[in-house]
Design a protein around this motif. Structure first.
Motif, PDB file in Angstrom:
ATOM      1  N   SER A 205     -66.146 -58.116   2.256  1.00 57.47           N
ATOM      2  CA  SER A 205     -64.801 -57.783   1.789  1.00 57.47           C
ATOM      3  C   SER A 205     -63.747 -58.521   2.592  1.00 57.47           C
ATOM      4  CB  SER A 205     -64.576 -56.274   1.885  1.00 57.47           C
ATOM      5  OG  SER A 205     -63.247 -55.924   1.553  1.00 57.47           O
ATOM      6  N   VAL A 206     -63.924 -58.582   3.908  1.00 52.84           N
ATOM      7  CA  VAL A 206     -62.984 -59.314   4.766  1.00 52.84           C
ATOM      8  C   VAL A 206     -62.922 -60.779   4.355  1.00 52.84           C
ATOM      9  CG1 VAL A 206     -62.628 -60.182   7.110  1.00 52.84           C
ATOM     10  CG2 VAL A 206     -63.132 -57.762   6.751  1.00 52.84           C
ATOM     11  N   ARG A 207     -64.066 -61.377   4.100  1.00 56.41           N
ATOM     12  CA  ARG A 207     -64.081 -62.790   3.706  1.00 56.41           C
ATOM     13  C   ARG A 207     -63.328 -63.004   2.399  1.00 56.41           C
ATOM     14  NH1 ARG A 207     -67.689 -66.042   6.587  1.00 56.41           N
ATOM     15  NH2 ARG A 207     -69.027 -64.902   8.059  1.00 56.41           N
ATOM     16  N   LEU A 208     -63.467 -62.076   1.465  1.00 61.29           N
ATOM     17  CA  LEU A 208     -62.748 -62.181   0.192  1.00 61.29           C
ATOM     18  C   LEU A 208     -61.245 -62.101   0.420  1.00 61.29           C
ATOM     19  CD1 LEU A 208     -63.625 -62.265  -2.932  1.00 61.29           C
ATOM     20  CD2 LEU A 208     -62.838 -59.887  -2.941  1.00 61.29           C
ATOM     21  N   GLU A 209     -60.829 -61.157   1.254  1.00 61.34           N
ATOM     22  CA  GLU A 209     -59.402 -60.976   1.510  1.00 61.34           C
ATOM     23  C   GLU A 209     -58.807 -62.176   2.248  1.00 61.34           C
ATOM     24  OE1 GLU A 209     -57.623 -58.604   0.247  1.00 61.34           O
ATOM     25  OE2 GLU A 209     -59.387 -57.632  -0.608  1.00 61.34           O
ATOM     26  N   LEU A 210     -59.542 -62.706   3.207  1.00 57.91           N
ATOM     27  CA  LEU A 210     -59.026 -63.853   3.960  1.00 57.91           C
ATOM     28  C   LEU A 210     -58.916 -65.087   3.073  1.00 57.91           C
ATOM     29  CD1 LEU A 210     -60.921 -63.422   7.362  1.00 57.91           C
ATOM     30  CD2 LEU A 210     -58.570 -62.758   6.808  1.00 57.91           C
ATOM     31  N   GLN A 211     -59.827 -65.224   2.118  1.00 60.75           N
ATOM     32  CA  GLN A 211     -59.711 -66.342   1.193  1.00 60.75           C
ATOM     33  C   GLN A 211     -58.456 -66.207   0.333  1.00 60.75           C
ATOM     34  OE1 GLN A 211     -62.506 -66.955  -2.254  1.00 60.75           O
ATOM     35  NE2 GLN A 211     -63.033 -68.790  -1.065  1.00 60.75           N
ATOM     36  N   ALA A 212     -58.137 -64.975  -0.088  1.00 58.13           N
ATOM     37  CA  ALA A 212     -56.903 -64.763  -0.844  1.00 58.13           C
ATOM     38  C   ALA A 212     -55.680 -65.095   0.000  1.00 58.13           C
ATOM     39  CB  ALA A 212     -56.840 -63.322  -1.359  1.00 58.13           C
ATOM     40  N   ASP A 213     -55.726 -64.784   1.292  1.00 60.81           N
ATOM     41  CA  ASP A 213     -54.631 -65.182   2.185  1.00 60.81           C
ATOM     42  C   ASP A 213     -54.512 -66.700   2.255  1.00 60.81           C
ATOM     43  OD1 ASP A 213     -53.599 -62.716   2.981  1.00 60.81           O
ATOM     44  OD2 ASP A 213     -54.971 -62.512   4.671  1.00 60.81           O
ATOM     45  N   CYS A 214     -55.654 -67.380   2.344  1.00 64.97           N
ATOM     46  CA  CYS A 214     -55.652 -68.837   2.415  1.00 64.97           C
ATOM     47  C   CYS A 214     -55.088 -69.439   1.126  1.00 64.97           C
ATOM     48  CB  CYS A 214     -57.075 -69.333   2.675  1.00 64.97           C
ATOM     49  SG  CYS A 214     -57.205 -71.113   2.958  1.00 64.97           S
ATOM     50  N   TYR A 215     -55.480 -68.891  -0.006  1.00 64.43           N
ATOM     51  CA  TYR A 215     -54.934 -69.362  -1.285  1.00 64.43           C
ATOM     52  C   TYR A 215     -53.420 -69.157  -1.331  1.00 64.43           C
ATOM     53  CZ  TYR A 215     -59.637 -69.780  -3.375  1.00 64.43           C
ATOM     54  OH  TYR A 215     -60.928 -70.142  -3.687  1.00 64.43           O
ATOM     55  N   ALA A 216     -52.952 -68.032  -0.775  1.00 67.78           N
ATOM     56  CA  ALA A 216     -51.507 -67.798  -0.720  1.00 67.78           C
ATOM     57  C   ALA A 216     -50.816 -68.871   0.112  1.00 67.78           C
ATOM     58  CB  ALA A 216     -51.217 -66.412  -0.152  1.00 67.78           C
ATOM     59  N   GLY A 217     -51.448 -69.256   1.222  1.00 66.02           N
ATOM     60  CA  GLY A 217     -50.880 -70.318   2.037  1.00 66.02           C
ATOM     61  C   GLY A 217     -50.831 -71.648   1.310  1.00 66.02           C
ATOM     62  N   ALA A 218     -51.881 -71.955   0.527  1.00 70.96           N
ATOM     63  CA  ALA A 218     -51.894 -73.205  -0.242  1.00 70.96           C
ATOM     64  C   ALA A 218     -50.756 -73.223  -1.255  1.00 70.96           C
ATOM     65  CB  ALA A 218     -53.241 -73.377  -0.926  1.00 70.96           C
ATOM     66  N   TRP A 219     -50.515 -72.075  -1.910  1.00 67.74           N
ATOM     67  CA  TRP A 219     -49.371 -72.014  -2.829  1.00 67.74           C
ATOM     68  C   TRP A 219     -48.072 -72.254  -2.076  1.00 67.74           C
ATOM     69  CZ3 TRP A 219     -45.521 -68.343  -2.079  1.00 67.74           C
ATOM     70  CH2 TRP A 219     -44.417 -68.504  -2.936  1.00 67.74           C
ATOM     71  N   ALA A 220     -47.898 -71.578  -0.913  1.00 71.52           N
ATOM     72  CA  ALA A 220     -46.646 -71.705  -0.169  1.00 71.52           C
ATOM     73  C   ALA A 220     -46.354 -73.166   0.176  1.00 71.52           C
ATOM     74  CB  ALA A 220     -46.696 -70.845   1.095  1.00 71.52           C
ATOM     75  N   LYS A 280     -53.601 -64.357   9.946  1.00 70.92           N
ATOM     76  CA  LYS A 280     -52.708 -65.456  10.304  1.00 70.92           C
ATOM     77  C   LYS A 280     -53.442 -66.785  10.208  1.00 70.92           C
ATOM     78  CE  LYS A 280     -50.067 -67.378  14.162  1.00 70.92           C
ATOM     79  NZ  LYS A 280     -49.568 -67.157  15.557  1.00 70.92           N
ATOM     80  N   ARG A 281     -54.666 -66.844  10.741  1.00 72.57           N
ATOM     81  CA  ARG A 281     -55.423 -68.097  10.754  1.00 72.57           C
ATOM     82  C   ARG A 281     -55.635 -68.628   9.348  1.00 72.57           C
ATOM     83  NH1 ARG A 281     -61.929 -68.780  11.803  1.00 72.57           N
ATOM     84  NH2 ARG A 281     -62.022 -70.944  11.072  1.00 72.57           N
ATOM     85  N   TRP A 282     -56.024 -67.738   8.423  1.00 78.45           N
ATOM     86  CA  TRP A 282     -56.397 -68.244   7.101  1.00 78.45           C
ATOM     87  C   TRP A 282     -55.190 -68.528   6.217  1.00 78.45           C
ATOM     88  CZ3 TRP A 282     -60.632 -70.616   5.889  1.00 78.45           C
ATOM     89  CH2 TRP A 282     -61.755 -70.427   6.699  1.00 78.45           C
ATOM     90  N   PHE A 283     -54.100 -67.778   6.369  1.00 77.86           N
ATOM     91  CA  PHE A 283     -52.884 -68.181   5.663  1.00 77.86           C
ATOM     92  C   PHE A 283     -52.434 -69.547   6.166  1.00 77.86           C
ATOM     93  CE2 PHE A 283     -48.344 -68.735   5.333  1.00 77.86           C
ATOM     94  CZ  PHE A 283     -48.089 -68.413   4.007  1.00 77.86           C
ATOM     95  N   THR A 284     -52.472 -69.715   7.487  1.00 77.94           N
ATOM     96  CA  THR A 284     -52.061 -70.990   8.087  1.00 77.94           C
ATOM     97  C   THR A 284     -52.977 -72.123   7.650  1.00 77.94           C
ATOM     98  OG1 THR A 284     -51.172 -69.792  10.002  1.00 77.94           O
ATOM     99  CG2 THR A 284     -51.557 -72.155  10.256  1.00 77.94           C
ATOM    100  N   GLN A 285     -54.269 -71.839   7.518  1.00 77.49           N
ATOM    101  CA  GLN A 285     -55.211 -72.852   7.029  1.00 77.49           C
ATOM    102  C   GLN A 285     -54.797 -73.354   5.646  1.00 77.49           C
ATOM    103  OE1 GLN A 285     -57.820 -74.416   8.196  1.00 77.49           O
ATOM    104  NE2 GLN A 285     -58.883 -75.173   6.377  1.00 77.49           N
ATOM    105  N   GLY A 286     -54.494 -72.435   4.748  1.00 77.22           N
ATOM    106  CA  GLY A 286     -54.062 -72.842   3.420  1.00 77.22           C
ATOM    107  C   GLY A 286     -52.751 -73.581   3.435  1.00 77.22           C
ATOM    108  N   TYR A 287     -51.815 -73.111   4.277  1.00 74.83           N
ATOM    109  CA  TYR A 287     -50.507 -73.752   4.316  1.00 74.83           C
ATOM    110  C   TYR A 287     -50.568 -75.135   4.948  1.00 74.83           C
ATOM    111  CZ  TYR A 287     -45.626 -74.667   5.278  1.00 74.83           C
ATOM    112  OH  TYR A 287     -44.396 -75.258   5.330  1.00 74.83           O
ATOM    113  N   SER A 288     -51.323 -75.269   6.015  1.00 74.46           N
ATOM    114  CA  SER A 288     -51.352 -76.550   6.723  1.00 74.46           C
ATOM    115  C   SER A 288     -52.033 -77.636   5.900  1.00 74.46           C
ATOM    116  CB  SER A 288     -52.050 -76.391   8.070  1.00 74.46           C
ATOM    117  OG  SER A 288     -53.409 -76.008   7.890  1.00 74.46           O
ATOM    118  N   THR A 289     -53.036 -77.274   5.121  1.00 73.62           N
ATOM    119  CA  THR A 289     -53.737 -78.264   4.301  1.00 73.62           C
ATOM    120  C   THR A 289     -53.132 -78.396   2.914  1.00 73.62           C
ATOM    121  OG1 THR A 289     -55.328 -76.664   3.414  1.00 73.62           O
ATOM    122  CG2 THR A 289     -55.893 -77.744   5.499  1.00 73.62           C
TER     123      THR A 289
END
Length: 302
Positions: A205-220, A280-289
């Motif tokens: 479940s954590v992995r699923l949620e963190l991926q959604a955070d990363c996708y949010a960062g990619a959109w941002a 924070k790490r996974w949102f930043t991962q999506g945003y930085s890339t």
């Protein structure tokens, strides 16, 4: 963050059910003080918030509710549309979906299927079951829709300390991350794996949620490139301060932060959404890339 006042707000991407549940304008029923609600009620709300439809999944019902967008359409066509909370959130939805219409086929070779966001007040029926405002925003995989009582943002700001304006599109982008997972089959695959390996259900479940955070960062990262149907940009600018507000919101709803706020022991084995540092790490991962392909939270350590 500067929105484009010349952009067209497409209200067909949302459905306004406020009032249909019998509680329009009443807000989220979570007491601020002690008692049965209080901080524990807040904790329950936010633990479920951003979960992506993780409740009532066996209750496949259709409440038969119908929204009425007439008043919303009028407000969002007015000169002061961007001063209205519901119109701004509709524009955020427009931007998020405009991004995924391009990014999903480019990144994963799949066509994007739009999802409506349902604005509701106090309670709502979904194909995942009935819900009230206390569960926070959520995505229902059974009907492919996002649900939010907009008064949730008051809880986020006043009781959890994430008061920045950009926390709002982050919340929506996270929920649409769950929609993308549904379209790609990630969510269904994760549920099957949970059944095979119940001892690791929370970690999955954590992995699923963190991926959604990363996708949010990619959109941002790509939000300023999104446009309405006429080609008019939806955002004029997004600043580093805005991104910091999104990260702050992600940290404030980390499982450890919520446990500490409730004066409860922090137990990583009970996490379902991830720690503040992980979010924070996974949102930043999506945003930085800016690349959703970089969001493989299932492929290694998190």
């Amino acid at each position: 963050m500067e929105l484009n006042e010349n952009a067209r707000i497409d209200t067909s991407q949302v459905e306004d059910r406020r009032g249909s549940g019998g509680g329009a304008g009443m807000g989220i029923p979570i007491p601020i003080g002690g008692g049965r609600g209080g901080i524990i009620g807040i904790v329950i709300a936010v633990l479920v918030a951003l979960v992506g439809g993780g409740f009532g999944l066996n209750a496949a019902i259709d409440g038969g509710e119908q929204g009425d967008n007439t008043a919303l359409e009028q407000r969002c066509a007015a000169d002061d549309a961007l001063q209205q909370l519901d119109c701004r959130n509709t524009l955020y939805v427009n931007s998020i979906q405009a991004y995924w219409r391009r990014a999903l086929p480019e990144a994963f070779g799949e066509q994007y299927r739009p999802s409506k966001t349902i604005f509701f007040s106090q309670r709502v029926n979904t194909r995942c079951g009935a819900a009230d405002s206390g569960v926070g925003p959520f995505y229902c995989p059974a009907d492919h829709q996002v649900y939010i009582d907009l008064t949730f943002y008051r809880v986020l700001a006043d009781q959890l300390g994430a008061a920045g304006e950009f926390a709002q599109p982050y919340v929506l982008a996270h929920e649409y991350g769950h929609h993308v997972q549904n379209l790609l089959g990630t969510e269904a695959q994760m549920r099957r794996q949970q059944q095979r390996d119940p001892g690791n259900a929370n970690t999955l479940s954590v992995r699923l949620e963190l991926q959604a955070d990363c996708y949010a960062g990619a959109w941002a990262k790509n939000a300023t490139g999104t446009a309405d149907e006429t080609g008019e940009k939806l955002f004029k600018s997004i600043s580093e301060q805005d991104i910091s507000q999104a990260i702050d919101a992600a940290e404030k709803i980390g499982d450890d932060a919520i446990s500490e706020r409730a004066n409860r022991p922090v137990n990583p084995e009970e996490f379902t959404h991830g720690s503040s540092a992980q979010r924070k790490r996974w949102f930043t991962q999506g945003y930085s890339t800016g690349d959703p392909k970089s969001c493989d939270t299932f492929g290694g350590s998190i």
